[in-house]
Design a protein around this motif. Structure first.
Motif, PDB file in Angstrom:
ATOM      1  N   UNK A  31      42.280  56.135  26.953  1.00  0.00           N
ATOM      2  CA  UNK A  31      43.355  55.268  26.104  1.00  0.00           C
ATOM      3  C   UNK A  31      44.698  56.020  26.594  1.00  0.00           C
ATOM      4  N   UNK A  32      44.647  57.469  26.460  1.00  0.00           N
ATOM      5  CA  UNK A  32      46.020  58.096  26.869  1.00  0.00           C
ATOM      6  C   UNK A  32      46.530  57.870  28.265  1.00  0.00           C
ATOM      7  N   UNK A  33      45.621  57.663  29.188  1.00  0.00           N
ATOM      8  CA  UNK A  33      45.968  57.393  30.393  1.00  0.00           C
ATOM      9  C   UNK A  33      46.479  55.963  30.778  1.00  0.00           C
ATOM     10  N   UNK A  34      46.086  55.219  29.914  1.00  0.00           N
ATOM     11  CA  UNK A  34      46.084  53.458  30.119  1.00  0.00           C
ATOM     12  C   UNK A  34      47.210  52.927  29.431  1.00  0.00           C
ATOM     13  N   UNK A  35      47.425  53.670  28.057  1.00  0.00           N
ATOM     14  CA  UNK A  35      48.686  52.774  27.128  1.00  0.00           C
ATOM     15  C   UNK A  35      49.500  53.835  26.584  1.00  0.00           C
ATOM     16  N   UNK A  64      31.382  60.240  36.031  1.00  0.00           N
ATOM     17  CA  UNK A  64      32.370  60.672  35.440  1.00  0.00           C
ATOM     18  C   UNK A  64      32.864  59.230  34.684  1.00  0.00           C
ATOM     19  N   UNK A  65      33.278  59.103  33.388  1.00  0.00           N
ATOM     20  CA  UNK A  65      33.647  57.960  32.647  1.00  0.00           C
ATOM     21  C   UNK A  65      35.249  57.680  33.131  1.00  0.00           C
ATOM     22  N   UNK A  66      35.241  56.087  33.619  1.00  0.00           N
ATOM     23  CA  UNK A  66      36.529  55.898  34.330  1.00  0.00           C
ATOM     24  C   UNK A  66      37.124  54.860  33.695  1.00  0.00           C
ATOM     25  N   UNK A  67      36.341  54.236  32.650  1.00  0.00           N
ATOM     26  CA  UNK A  67      36.827  52.913  32.185  1.00  0.00           C
ATOM     27  C   UNK A  67      35.943  52.649  30.811  1.00  0.00           C
ATOM     28  N   UNK A  68      36.842  51.683  29.970  1.00  0.00           N
ATOM     29  CA  UNK A  68      36.145  51.159  28.889  1.00  0.00           C
ATOM     30  C   UNK A  68      36.481  49.706  28.337  1.00  0.00           C
ATOM     31  N   UNK A  69      35.655  49.101  27.835  1.00  0.00           N
ATOM     32  CA  UNK A  69      35.955  47.817  26.990  1.00  0.00           C
ATOM     33  C   UNK A  69      35.724  48.053  25.675  1.00  0.00           C
ATOM     34  N   UNK A  70      36.417  47.316  24.930  1.00  0.00           N
ATOM     35  CA  UNK A  70      36.241  47.618  23.423  1.00  0.00           C
ATOM     36  C   UNK A  70      36.394  45.993  23.097  1.00  0.00           C
ATOM     37  N   UNK A  71      35.064  45.891  22.340  1.00  0.00           N
ATOM     38  CA  UNK A  71      34.835  44.260  21.852  1.00  0.00           C
ATOM     39  C   UNK A  71      34.758  44.367  20.452  1.00  0.00           C
ATOM     40  N   UNK A  72      35.336  43.594  19.632  1.00  0.00           N
ATOM     41  CA  UNK A  72      35.518  43.483  18.174  1.00  0.00           C
ATOM     42  C   UNK A  72      35.032  42.067  17.842  1.00  0.00           C
ATOM     43  N   UNK A  73      34.181  42.186  16.601  1.00  0.00           N
ATOM     44  CA  UNK A  73      33.693  40.718  16.055  1.00  0.00           C
ATOM     45  C   UNK A  73      33.585  40.853  14.690  1.00  0.00           C
ATOM     46  N   UNK A  74      34.291  39.966  13.818  1.00  0.00           N
ATOM     47  CA  UNK A  74      34.162  39.680  12.540  1.00  0.00           C
ATOM     48  C   UNK A  74      32.891  39.069  11.934  1.00  0.00           C
ATOM     49  N   UNK A  78      31.957  33.049  15.376  1.00  0.00           N
ATOM     50  CA  UNK A  78      31.267  32.627  16.527  1.00  0.00           C
ATOM     51  C   UNK A  78      32.195  33.039  17.820  1.00  0.00           C
ATOM     52  N   UNK A  79      32.968  34.135  17.531  1.00  0.00           N
ATOM     53  CA  UNK A  79      34.067  34.257  18.424  1.00  0.00           C
ATOM     54  C   UNK A  79      33.992  35.699  18.407  1.00  0.00           C
ATOM     55  N   UNK A  80      34.040  36.611  19.601  1.00  0.00           N
ATOM     56  CA  UNK A  80      34.121  37.811  19.897  1.00  0.00           C
ATOM     57  C   UNK A  80      35.385  38.135  20.522  1.00  0.00           C
ATOM     58  N   UNK A  81      36.095  39.141  20.287  1.00  0.00           N
ATOM     59  CA  UNK A  81      37.479  39.657  20.669  1.00  0.00           C
ATOM     60  C   UNK A  81      37.124  40.741  21.807  1.00  0.00           C
ATOM     61  N   UNK A  82      37.628  40.624  22.787  1.00  0.00           N
ATOM     62  CA  UNK A  82      37.767  41.607  23.873  1.00  0.00           C
ATOM     63  C   UNK A  82      39.213  42.341  23.654  1.00  0.00           C
ATOM     64  N   UNK A  83      39.088  43.292  22.794  1.00  0.00           N
ATOM     65  CA  UNK A  83      40.358  44.043  22.406  1.00  0.00           C
ATOM     66  C   UNK A  83      41.122  44.798  23.639  1.00  0.00           C
ATOM     67  N   UNK A  84      40.190  45.167  24.604  1.00  0.00           N
ATOM     68  CA  UNK A  84      40.842  45.976  25.537  1.00  0.00           C
ATOM     69  C   UNK A  84      39.925  46.382  26.528  1.00  0.00           C
ATOM     70  N   UNK A  85      40.326  46.270  27.931  1.00  0.00           N
ATOM     71  CA  UNK A  85      39.644  46.945  29.195  1.00  0.00           C
ATOM     72  C   UNK A  85      40.561  47.708  29.642  1.00  0.00           C
TER      73      UNK A  85
END
Length: 174
Positions: A31-35, A64-74, A78-85
Motif C-alpha cells: 500500500x505504501x509503495x503504491x499509493x 516475496x509478496x509483490x502485489x495484492x488485490x482487494x475485493x469487497x462485497x456487500x 450480486x456485485x463484487x467490487x475490485x477495490x484495488x490492485x
C-alpha cells in the motif's frame, strides 16, 4: 520505510493465494509503495483480513509478496467490487497485476456474483488497458472521486464473461 530489494529476472514464477493475518506487514508495505493517498491503513487492512465481506489475494515472486488485490462485497448483492490492485514498483511489468486480476475474477465467479466492478483514475492508462484486455467495459464516471479531486472511471465485467449468453441458451432449452 523498509529498504526495497529489487526483484531479479531469475525470480519469474508468480504464485497467488488468499492473504492471511501473517501477511499484514507485506500488505501495508505494498500500500505504501503504491499509493500516496487513498490507501488503506494498517488497522483497516487488519480488519479486512478477518472480514467476511472482503477478500485479499496476494501475488508472490520468489517467495516475496509483490502485489495484492482487494475485493469487497456487500451482503445480499450480486456485485463484487475490485477495490484495488497494487504491485510493488520493483516487480511491475512481470505479470503480477494480470495474475491478480485473473484470481480476482475467479473469486467473483466462486462468490456467484453477476458483475465485478471497479473504479480507476483516468490518468492510469496502464490499468485501463489491463482491465479492457480482461473484458471490462466503462459504464460511468464519478466526479472528484479521489482525494486530489480526480474523477474516477467506473468499469465492470459480467461474471462469467459469457454469462448472459449462456443463461439465455439454458432458458431456451427448457
Amino acid at each position: 520505510m523498509q529498504r526495497r530489494t529489487p526483484i531479479t529476472k531469475a525470480e519469474t514464477g508468480i504464485t497467488t493465494r488468499k492473504a492471511t493475518p501473517a501477511d499484514l506487514d507485506a500488505l501495508e508495505r505494498i500500500e505504501a509503495l503504491s499509493f500516496t493517498a487513498d490507501r488503506f491503513s494498517r488497522r483497516t487492512l487488519r480488519r479486512l483480513l478477518s472480514s467476511a465481506s472482503a477478500e485479499i489475494i496476494i501475488a508472490k515472486i520468489g517467495g516475496r509478496v509483490v502485489g495484492q488485490a482487494i475485493l469487497l462485497r456487500r451482503r445480499g448483492t450480486k456485485v463484487m467490487r475490485l477495490y484495488s490492485i497494487a504491485v510493488d514498483p520493483a516487480a511491475r511489468g512481470r505479470g503480477a497485476a494480470e495474475r491478480l486480476l485473473e484470481e480476482a475474477t475467479r473469486a467473483a465467479e466462486a462468490a456467484g456474483v453477476d458483475f465485478l466492478r471497479l473504479e480507476l483514475r483516468p490518468s492510469n492508462a496502464a490499468a485501463m488497458r489491463l482491465y479492457e484486455r480482461a473484458g471490462f467495459a466503462v459504464f460511468g464516471r464519478k466526479p472528484a472521486y479521489y482525494a486530489d479531486g480526480e474523477d474516477a472511471i467506473r468499469m465492470e465485467r459480467r461474471i462469467p464473461a459469457d454469462c448472459g449468453t449462456t443463461r439465455a441458451r439454458r432458458l431456451e432449452r427448457r
